[in-house]
Motif scaffolding. Structure first.
Motif, PDB file in Angstrom:
ATOM      1  N   ARG A  51       0.822  -1.209   0.000  1.00  0.00           N
ATOM      2  CA  ARG A  51       0.000   0.000   0.000  1.00  0.00           C
ATOM      3  C   ARG A  51       0.861   1.265   0.000  1.00  0.00           C
ATOM      4  O   ARG A  51       0.756   2.111   0.883  1.00  0.00           O
ATOM      5  N   ARG A  52       1.725   1.378  -0.988  1.00  0.00           N
ATOM      6  CA  ARG A  52       2.579   2.546  -1.168  1.00  0.00           C
ATOM      7  C   ARG A  52       2.579   2.864  -2.650  1.00  0.00           C
ATOM      8  O   ARG A  52       2.585   1.958  -3.485  1.00  0.00           O
ATOM      9  N   THR A  53       2.594   4.128  -2.987  1.00  0.00           N
ATOM     10  CA  THR A  53       2.626   4.511  -4.390  1.00  0.00           C
ATOM     11  C   THR A  53       3.872   5.337  -4.676  1.00  0.00           C
ATOM     12  O   THR A  53       4.293   6.155  -3.860  1.00  0.00           O
ATOM     13  N   ALA A  54       4.435   5.100  -5.849  1.00  0.00           N
ATOM     14  CA  ALA A  54       5.604   5.855  -6.293  1.00  0.00           C
ATOM     15  C   ALA A  54       5.126   7.074  -7.085  1.00  0.00           C
ATOM     16  O   ALA A  54       4.068   7.034  -7.714  1.00  0.00           O
ATOM     17  N   ASP A  55       5.905   8.138  -7.064  1.00  0.00           N
ATOM     18  CA  ASP A  55       5.548   9.334  -7.823  1.00  0.00           C
ATOM     19  C   ASP A  55       5.698   9.084  -9.323  1.00  0.00           C
ATOM     20  O   ASP A  55       4.878   9.530 -10.111  1.00  0.00           O
ATOM     21  N   LEU A  56       6.739   8.384  -9.716  1.00  0.00           N
ATOM     22  CA  LEU A  56       6.933   7.931 -11.097  1.00  0.00           C
ATOM     23  C   LEU A  56       7.334   6.472 -11.011  1.00  0.00           C
ATOM     24  O   LEU A  56       8.160   6.097 -10.172  1.00  0.00           O
ATOM     25  N   LEU A  57       6.755   5.669 -11.885  1.00  0.00           N
ATOM     26  CA  LEU A  57       7.031   4.242 -11.841  1.00  0.00           C
ATOM     27  C   LEU A  57       7.339   3.735 -13.248  1.00  0.00           C
ATOM     28  O   LEU A  57       6.541   3.896 -14.162  1.00  0.00           O
ATOM     29  N   PHE A  58       8.509   3.152 -13.383  1.00  0.00           N
ATOM     30  CA  PHE A  58       8.940   2.555 -14.639  1.00  0.00           C
ATOM     31  C   PHE A  58       8.865   1.044 -14.428  1.00  0.00           C
ATOM     32  O   PHE A  58       9.795   0.436 -13.881  1.00  0.00           O
ATOM     33  N   THR A  59       7.750   0.449 -14.841  1.00  0.00           N
ATOM     34  CA  THR A  59       7.463  -0.935 -14.477  1.00  0.00           C
ATOM     35  C   THR A  59       8.423  -1.936 -15.105  1.00  0.00           C
ATOM     36  O   THR A  59       8.905  -2.837 -14.421  1.00  0.00           O
ATOM     37  N   ARG A  60       8.710  -1.822 -16.397  1.00  0.00           N
ATOM     38  CA  ARG A  60       9.580  -2.812 -17.049  1.00  0.00           C
ATOM     39  C   ARG A  60      11.010  -2.739 -16.522  1.00  0.00           C
ATOM     40  O   ARG A  60      11.664  -3.757 -16.360  1.00  0.00           O
ATOM     41  N   ALA A  61      11.487  -1.523 -16.283  1.00  0.00           N
ATOM     42  CA  ALA A  61      12.846  -1.358 -15.758  1.00  0.00           C
ATOM     43  C   ALA A  61      12.895  -1.568 -14.249  1.00  0.00           C
ATOM     44  O   ALA A  61      13.976  -1.648 -13.670  1.00  0.00           O
ATOM     45  N   ARG A  62      11.716  -1.631 -13.622  1.00  0.00           N
ATOM     46  CA  ARG A  62      11.590  -1.800 -12.167  1.00  0.00           C
ATOM     47  C   ARG A  62      12.311  -0.682 -11.410  1.00  0.00           C
ATOM     48  O   ARG A  62      13.150  -0.921 -10.547  1.00  0.00           O
ATOM     49  N   VAL A  63      11.949   0.551 -11.769  1.00  0.00           N
ATOM     50  CA  VAL A  63      12.479   1.739 -11.100  1.00  0.00           C
ATOM     51  C   VAL A  63      11.307   2.499 -10.492  1.00  0.00           C
ATOM     52  O   VAL A  63      10.345   2.835 -11.185  1.00  0.00           O
ATOM     53  N   ALA A  64      11.398   2.760  -9.204  1.00  0.00           N
ATOM     54  CA  ALA A  64      10.376   3.526  -8.483  1.00  0.00           C
ATOM     55  C   ALA A  64      11.009   4.834  -8.021  1.00  0.00           C
ATOM     56  O   ALA A  64      12.058   4.826  -7.383  1.00  0.00           O
ATOM     57  N   VAL A  65      10.360   5.954  -8.367  1.00  0.00           N
ATOM     58  CA  VAL A  65      10.889   7.279  -8.042  1.00  0.00           C
ATOM     59  C   VAL A  65       9.962   7.956  -7.033  1.00  0.00           C
ATOM     60  O   VAL A  65       8.739   7.988  -7.225  1.00  0.00           O
ATOM     61  N   PHE A  66      10.568   8.511  -5.990  1.00  0.00           N
ATOM     62  CA  PHE A  66       9.833   9.257  -4.970  1.00  0.00           C
ATOM     63  C   PHE A  66      10.435  10.646  -4.877  1.00  0.00           C
ATOM     64  O   PHE A  66      11.648  10.794  -4.745  1.00  0.00           O
ATOM     65  N   ILE A  67       9.592  11.660  -4.957  1.00  0.00           N
ATOM     66  CA  ILE A  67      10.034  13.035  -4.777  1.00  0.00           C
ATOM     67  C   ILE A  67       9.424  13.502  -3.465  1.00  0.00           C
ATOM     68  O   ILE A  67       8.238  13.791  -3.376  1.00  0.00           O
ATOM     69  N   ASP A  68      10.252  13.514  -2.443  1.00  0.00           N
ATOM     70  CA  ASP A  68       9.782  13.759  -1.086  1.00  0.00           C
ATOM     71  C   ASP A  68       9.735  15.241  -0.763  1.00  0.00           C
ATOM     72  O   ASP A  68      10.669  15.989  -1.052  1.00  0.00           O
ATOM     73  N   GLY A  69       8.634  15.648  -0.138  1.00  0.00           N
ATOM     74  CA  GLY A  69       8.487  17.018   0.319  1.00  0.00           C
ATOM     75  C   GLY A  69       9.387  17.279   1.524  1.00  0.00           C
ATOM     76  O   GLY A  69       9.485  16.442   2.425  1.00  0.00           O
ATOM     77  N   CYS A  70      10.036  18.425   1.528  1.00  0.00           N
ATOM     78  CA  CYS A  70      10.984  18.753   2.597  1.00  0.00           C
ATOM     79  C   CYS A  70      10.320  18.734   3.980  1.00  0.00           C
ATOM     80  O   CYS A  70      10.906  18.249   4.943  1.00  0.00           O
ATOM     81  N   TYR A  71       9.123  19.254   4.081  1.00  0.00           N
ATOM     82  CA  TYR A  71       8.459  19.304   5.386  1.00  0.00           C
ATOM     83  C   TYR A  71       7.980  17.920   5.810  1.00  0.00           C
ATOM     84  O   TYR A  71       8.293  17.443   6.898  1.00  0.00           O
ATOM     85  N   TRP A  72       7.228  17.246   4.955  1.00  0.00           N
ATOM     86  CA  TRP A  72       6.557  16.008   5.335  1.00  0.00           C
ATOM     87  C   TRP A  72       7.507  14.839   5.536  1.00  0.00           C
ATOM     88  O   TRP A  72       7.176  13.873   6.217  1.00  0.00           O
TER      89      TRP A  72
END
Length: 143
Positions: A51-72
């Motif tokens: 139950r987690r979602t990535a901000d950008l997900l490249f499924t075939r390459a299996r790369v999950a990108v998260f752009i984290d907010g400085c405050y949160w």
């Protein structure tokens, strides 16, 4: 009786207005990554039962990108605890950081490359890093 979690009505309104996705930082990076010719999924789960979602997900390459907010997410460069509700906020940010670490560990254990960036990082540099790593992974796995 119900105890509100915000210290004031103004604080509550500000917090409710914060976006969970499609932030300025995310949109800027997505535009640049798309412009580089890469296609991705937005706000998707890397693993169906996680139950987690990535901000950008490249499924075939299996790369999950998260752009984290400085405050949160407690950026070491920009985060400062607020003056009110100190116990609530320190606990909340600590839980977010622990969840981020757990997510990274779980996904890496399942063969994903996890890329994390802070919202204050220059979008062009973030997009270039993402493009480079996705292309490397695609070359390795033939995706």
């Amino acid at each position: 009786m119900y105890e509100p979690w915000a210290s004031s009505d103004a604080a509550r309104k500000t917090m409710q207005g914060n976006r969970g996705r499609d932030t300025k930082a995310e949109l800027a990076v997505r535009r640049l990554v798309h412009g580089a010719g890469l296609r991705y999924r937005v706000g998707a789960r890397p693993e169906p039962d996680l139950r987690r979602t990535a901000d950008l997900l490249f499924t075939r390459a299996r790369v999950a990108v998260f752009i984290d907010g400085c405050y949160w997410h407690g950026c070491p460069e920009h985060f400062t605890l607020p003056a009110t509700n100190l116990d609530y906020w320190s606990t909340k940010i600590g839980r977010n950081q622990a969840r981020d670490l757990e997510t990274t560990t779980l996904l890496e254990g399942l063969g994903w490359l996890v890329l994390r960036f802070w919202e204050h990082e220059p979008p062009a540099a973030v997009a270039a890093s993402i493009a480079k790593r996705v292309r490397e992974r695609r070359a390795l796995c033939g995706a």
